[in-house]
Design a protein around this motif. Structure first.
Motif, mmCIF file in Angstrom:
data_model
loop_
_atom_site.group_PDB
_atom_site.id
_atom_site.type_symbol
_atom_site.label_atom_id
_atom_site.label_comp_id
_atom_site.label_asym_id
_atom_site.label_seq_id
_atom_site.Cartn_x
_atom_site.Cartn_y
_atom_site.Cartn_z
ATOM 1 N N SER A 1 0.496 -1.473 0.150
ATOM 2 C CA SER A 1 -0.147 -0.143 0.075
ATOM 3 C C SER A 1 1.061 1.746 0.154
ATOM 4 C CB SER A 1 -0.803 0.401 1.724
ATOM 5 O OG SER A 1 -0.122 0.583 2.237
ATOM 6 N N TYR A 2 2.301 1.217 0.527
ATOM 7 C CA TYR A 2 2.793 2.295 0.385
ATOM 8 C C TYR A 2 4.130 2.679 -0.832
ATOM 9 C CZ TYR A 2 2.567 2.566 5.162
ATOM 10 O OH TYR A 2 1.642 2.808 6.518
ATOM 11 N N SER A 3 3.416 1.929 -1.914
ATOM 12 C CA SER A 3 4.319 1.640 -3.765
ATOM 13 C C SER A 3 5.617 1.733 -3.018
ATOM 14 C CB SER A 3 2.928 3.010 -4.525
ATOM 15 O OG SER A 3 2.034 2.278 -3.807
ATOM 16 N N ILE A 4 6.318 1.730 -2.563
ATOM 17 C CA ILE A 4 7.410 1.816 -2.188
ATOM 18 C C ILE A 4 8.893 1.280 -2.511
ATOM 19 C CG2 ILE A 4 7.211 1.162 -0.587
ATOM 20 C CD1 ILE A 4 9.143 4.303 -0.531
ATOM 21 N N LEU A 5 8.671 0.011 -2.515
ATOM 22 C CA LEU A 5 9.957 -0.721 -3.396
ATOM 23 C C LEU A 5 9.761 -0.360 -5.234
ATOM 24 C CD1 LEU A 5 8.886 -4.138 -2.272
ATOM 25 C CD2 LEU A 5 9.588 -3.282 -1.017
ATOM 26 N N ASP A 6 11.738 -0.209 -4.951
ATOM 27 C CA ASP A 6 12.290 0.071 -6.507
ATOM 28 C C ASP A 6 11.823 0.912 -6.406
ATOM 29 O OD1 ASP A 6 12.748 -2.788 -6.678
ATOM 30 O OD2 ASP A 6 11.226 -3.543 -7.543
ATOM 31 N N THR A 7 11.656 2.345 -5.788
ATOM 32 C CA THR A 7 11.759 3.429 -6.047
ATOM 33 C C THR A 7 12.571 4.318 -6.091
ATOM 34 O OG1 THR A 7 10.557 4.034 -3.917
ATOM 35 C CG2 THR A 7 9.448 3.519 -5.093
ATOM 36 N N VAL A 8 12.485 5.599 -6.677
ATOM 37 C CA VAL A 8 13.941 6.275 -6.528
ATOM 38 C C VAL A 8 14.546 6.798 -5.578
ATOM 39 C CG1 VAL A 8 14.417 6.696 -8.936
ATOM 40 C CG2 VAL A 8 13.005 8.145 -7.725
ATOM 41 N N PRO A 9 15.854 6.782 -5.366
ATOM 42 C CA PRO A 9 16.139 6.989 -4.334
ATOM 43 C C PRO A 9 15.480 8.482 -3.614
ATOM 44 C CG PRO A 9 18.008 6.247 -5.173
ATOM 45 C CD PRO A 9 16.929 6.957 -5.863
ATOM 46 N N GLU A 10 15.064 9.236 -2.204
ATOM 47 C CA GLU A 10 14.668 10.009 -2.050
ATOM 48 C C GLU A 10 15.834 10.688 -0.558
ATOM 49 O OE1 GLU A 10 10.392 9.669 -1.694
ATOM 50 O OE2 GLU A 10 10.489 8.459 -2.045
ATOM 51 N N GLN A 11 15.347 12.512 -0.739
ATOM 52 C CA GLN A 11 16.636 13.518 0.198
ATOM 53 C C GLN A 11 16.152 12.471 1.349
ATOM 54 O OE1 GLN A 11 18.994 15.246 -0.989
ATOM 55 N NE2 GLN A 11 19.768 14.705 0.797
ATOM 56 N N GLY A 12 15.024 12.467 1.960
ATOM 57 C CA GLY A 12 14.383 12.615 2.999
ATOM 58 C C GLY A 12 14.803 11.331 4.004
ATOM 59 N N PHE A 13 15.036 10.082 3.050
ATOM 60 C CA PHE A 13 15.160 8.498 3.641
ATOM 61 C C PHE A 13 17.312 9.067 3.857
ATOM 62 C CE2 PHE A 13 10.701 8.211 2.108
ATOM 63 C CZ PHE A 13 10.819 7.254 2.969
ATOM 64 N N ASP A 14 17.418 9.534 2.418
ATOM 65 C CA ASP A 14 19.005 9.874 2.554
ATOM 66 C C ASP A 14 19.328 9.820 4.082
ATOM 67 O OD1 ASP A 14 19.322 8.211 0.046
ATOM 68 O OD2 ASP A 14 19.309 10.080 -1.192
ATOM 69 N N ASP A 15 18.941 10.925 4.232
ATOM 70 C CA ASP A 15 19.396 11.681 5.136
ATOM 71 C C ASP A 15 19.222 11.280 6.841
ATOM 72 O OD1 ASP A 15 19.311 14.057 3.818
ATOM 73 O OD2 ASP A 15 18.109 15.374 4.579
ATOM 74 N N VAL A 16 18.101 10.589 6.738
ATOM 75 C CA VAL A 16 17.746 9.619 7.961
ATOM 76 C C VAL A 16 19.002 8.657 8.273
ATOM 77 C CG1 VAL A 16 16.326 8.406 9.379
ATOM 78 C CG2 VAL A 16 15.582 9.920 7.905
ATOM 79 N N VAL A 17 19.456 8.297 6.840
ATOM 80 C CA VAL A 17 20.613 6.715 7.202
ATOM 81 C C VAL A 17 21.906 7.363 7.804
ATOM 82 C CG1 VAL A 17 22.111 6.213 5.048
ATOM 83 C CG2 VAL A 17 19.545 5.422 5.694
ATOM 84 N N GLN A 18 21.730 9.173 7.200
ATOM 85 C CA GLN A 18 23.736 9.448 7.068
ATOM 86 C C GLN A 18 23.101 10.237 8.865
ATOM 87 O OE1 GLN A 18 26.057 10.395 6.026
ATOM 88 N NE2 GLN A 18 24.969 9.641 3.642
#
Lengths: 120, 537
Positions: B19-36
């Motif tokens: 339902s989140y339609s997230i798999l295989d989508t392009v990278p997004e800043q919001g998630f990259d920032d959290v990882v950093q």
């Protein structure tokens, strides 16, 4: 003695045919009657003295008046043609050259005036 | 041995993830920032936002780790799904769940794992936010690192929820825009159908509106043959570069479609390559640019007579809204065609009736002429025939307007012109509708006035003329028709009340309202009647 003009009256309705013949005769012409187009053609083939054809357009059996007029114009070009009909005026495109049209019920004075002009 | 927990393939969990339609989508800043942030705070070389699917784990954000996904045997995160809270494994080689993991036994030889489950409000776990180290960490994370990981985990969930809400919003807006377009399309169709006068124009307008509204490749209307085997397309609408289908088509050439059409069923084919009715030989349909199609059957007295077809060059999910839109269009087309057919029948019937009535009047004229020959004066017979012609001309005016109404000016001109040339009359007044009843009485009235003028009045001498004028008196809502003769002999009051003078005194609608003046300058008449009565059928 002056030769009287011969008019062929083509009308499938007997009473109207009778009235039209009387009108023609009263005006001093000779009337010959035909009840349909086929009969009219047969008469035209045997009577070369016919000058004017006065015909109804709407005749349910066989050829109608417009087609009869076209045939006359082709085979007997000098004959003058007068058509009448209870339908609204046909467009002049449907009528052969030198064909007069009067709506039914027609004004006898006008029809006779046209015949007199043709006969002159 | 598979060490993957059963919960990974739980249908409810997988549905939540989908339902989140997230798999295989392009990278997004919001998630990259959290990882950093997670890497910095935990001082780890690797951090991941890992989403665990049915047969793989996929990383929405990653740092210090090359692959964007791995299989589930290599997944440590799969175990984090089961954890009630932050899962910390100080030494992966020492934990039975992970000792055999290929990423532990082989390159890149990972040793430490700390992951916080990504939990939805419905308590489904989608994956984890995790940090990984190449060295074991017997002490695990510090208390503040652990707290930061939990906070960042919630942050990832917030990002996911936001993303989902935005997507739903834009889907909703798109659906809304499509619904608006369909509504506008129907309104436009209604407007266009009011102005058209042939069946061809109706189907062309409908095809174009449907094509543009649905954004499809082609739309059109075809007549079904009696046996349902053939479709005759007169004209269709198509986007530029797509050929028209005008012409006759054998339904069987396009697949097993005839049964549906004959039964009047709406034919919905999302993809001609996979649908059982067309998959066997889709070449013909693909050749006309129809990868997907929708055929709406138009019934007449329960019998299929036509189809409305829509083609798209992409596989297309035809939504119930689109199908009902097309049903609406087809219904409107049907009504439009029925209206035209009704009007045409009415026209033919009117002409036939008029023809018969005029033939009957001609018979009456002939019978009266024969009956009264010798018995009546020539003058009386002429008056009779002339009145008969006035009636006949009223009939002509009405026929032109389908027997609904006539124009006052037209009625007057029609009668006067059969009696004298137009230049003897000066006819003026506003456009005014006259009902069939008043048309007849008005025709007879004007006829009497004009014949009288011809016999005794302005038309009996060359210089005379007649002014006919009418207007609506605002105060009384009455129509006043005035007849003024001039240039003729003085008028004298008639001594005898004949039929002609009685007809005149009946007035516009047969109920009087007549004022006649016989003056030195000529005859004058004023005729009044309520406007409402004049227009009445």
């Amino acid at each position: 003695m002056i030769e009287r003009t011969v008019v062929l009256v083509v009308e499938d309705e007997p009473i109207l045919r009778m009235a039209a013949s009387d009108m023609v005769e009263d005006a001093g012409f000779v009337a010959i009657q035909a009840a349909n187009a086929t009969e009219a053609v047969r008469i035209l083939e045997s009577r070369p003295d016919i000058r004017i054809v006065f015909s109804d357009i709407d005749m349910p059996l066989g050829m109608d008046g417009v087609r009869l007029a076209a045939l006359i114009r082709r085979r007997w070009p000098p004959i003058e043609i007068i058509l009448v009909s209870g339908h609204v005026n046909p467009s002049s495109a449907d009528l052969p050259a030198r064909t007069l049209f009067f709506p039914k019920p027609y004004n006898e004075g006008r029809v006779l005036a046209a015949m007199t002009k043709f006969a002159a | 041995m598979s060490s993957v927990p059963d919960y990974v393939s739980d249908p409810a969990r997988l549905a939540a993830l989908a339902s989140y339609s997230i798999l295989d989508t392009v990278p997004e800043q919001g998630f990259d920032d959290v990882v950093q942030l997670a890497m910095l705070i935990c001082d780890a070389p690797v951090a991941l936002v890992s989403l665990v699917g049915k047969d793989k784990q996929w990383f929405k954000a990653r740092s210090g780790f090359e692959p964007c996904e791995t299989d589930l045997n290599s997944s440590v995160c799969a175990h984090a799904l089961m954890a009630p809270d932050l899962l910390v494994i100080p030494d992966l080689t020492a934990d039975r769940r992970t000792a055999a993991n290929p990423l532990v036994t082989g390159a890149p030889h990972i040793r430490f794992y700390a992951g916080v489950p990504l939990r939805t409000q419905d308590d489904q776990v989608l994956g984890s936010l995790c940090v990984i180290d190449g060295r074991p960490r017997p002490q695990g994370l510090t208390a503040s690192q652990a707290m930061a990981m939990r906070t960042l985990g919630r942050q990832v969930m917030t990002q996911l929820e936001l993303r989902k809400a935005l997507a739903q919003q834009s889907t909703f807006l798109a659906a809304q825009a499509e619904a608006d377009a369909r509504r506008t399309g129907l309104l436009e169709l209604g407007d266009r159908l009011r102005d058209v006068s042939t069946t061809g124009e109706i189907t062309r307008a409908a095809a174009e509106i449907v094509g543009r509204t649905l954004g499809v490749t082609r739309a059109g209307f075809g007549l079904l043959s009696e046996d349902g085997e053939f479709v005759d397309v007169q004209s269709d609408w198509a986007v530029a570069g797509i050929p028209s289908l005008a012409g006759r088509h054998h339904v069987a050439d396009y697949g097993k479609l005839a049964d549906d059409l004959r039964a009047g069923r709406t034919l919905v084919i999302e993809d001609v390559m996979t649908d059982s009715r067309t998959a066997a030989n889709p070449a013909r349909l693909l050749g006309i640019g129809a990868r997907s199609l929708l055929n709406m059957v138009v019934l007449e007295h329960g019998r299929p007579v036509a189809i409305f077809f829509v083609h798209a060059d992409q596989p297309t999910m035809w939504s119930p809204e689109v199908i009902s839109f097309l049903r609406n269009v087809a219904d409107r087309v049907e009504m439009g065609v029925a209206r035209l057919r009704g009007e045409e029948q009415q026209r033919v019937l009117n002409h036939e009736l008029s023809h018969r009535m005029k033939n009957t009047l001609a018979m009456v004229q002939a019978i009266a002429g024969q009956t009264l020959k010798g018995a009546a004066s020539r003058e009386a017979l002429d008056a009779f025939v002339s009145r008969l012609h006035a009636l006949s001309s009223a009939n002509d005016v009405l026929l032109k307007r389908h027997w609904l109404a006539a124009d006052l000016g037209e009625v007057i001109r029609n009668v006067t012109h059969t009696i004298q040339p137009a230049e003897r009359f000066e006819i003026s007044g506003p456009a005014l509708t006259v009902g069939p009843r008043a048309t007849l009485s008005l025709s007879l009235l004007v006829h009497e006035l004009a014949t009288n003028a011809l016999k005794y009045g302005a038309l009996s001498t060359p210089g005379g003329s007649i002014a006919v004028a009418w207007r609506v008196e605002p105060a009384t809502r009455q129509v006043l028709l005035s007849w003024r003769e001039q240039g003729g002999p003085p008028a004298t009051t008639p001594t005898r009340r004949g039929f002609g003078s009685r007809l005149m005194n009946l007035g516009l609608i047969g109920t009087g309202g007549v004022e006649l003046r016989y003056l030195e300058s000529g005859f004058e008449g004023d005729f009044r009647a309520p406007l409402a009565e004049i227009g009445r059928a």
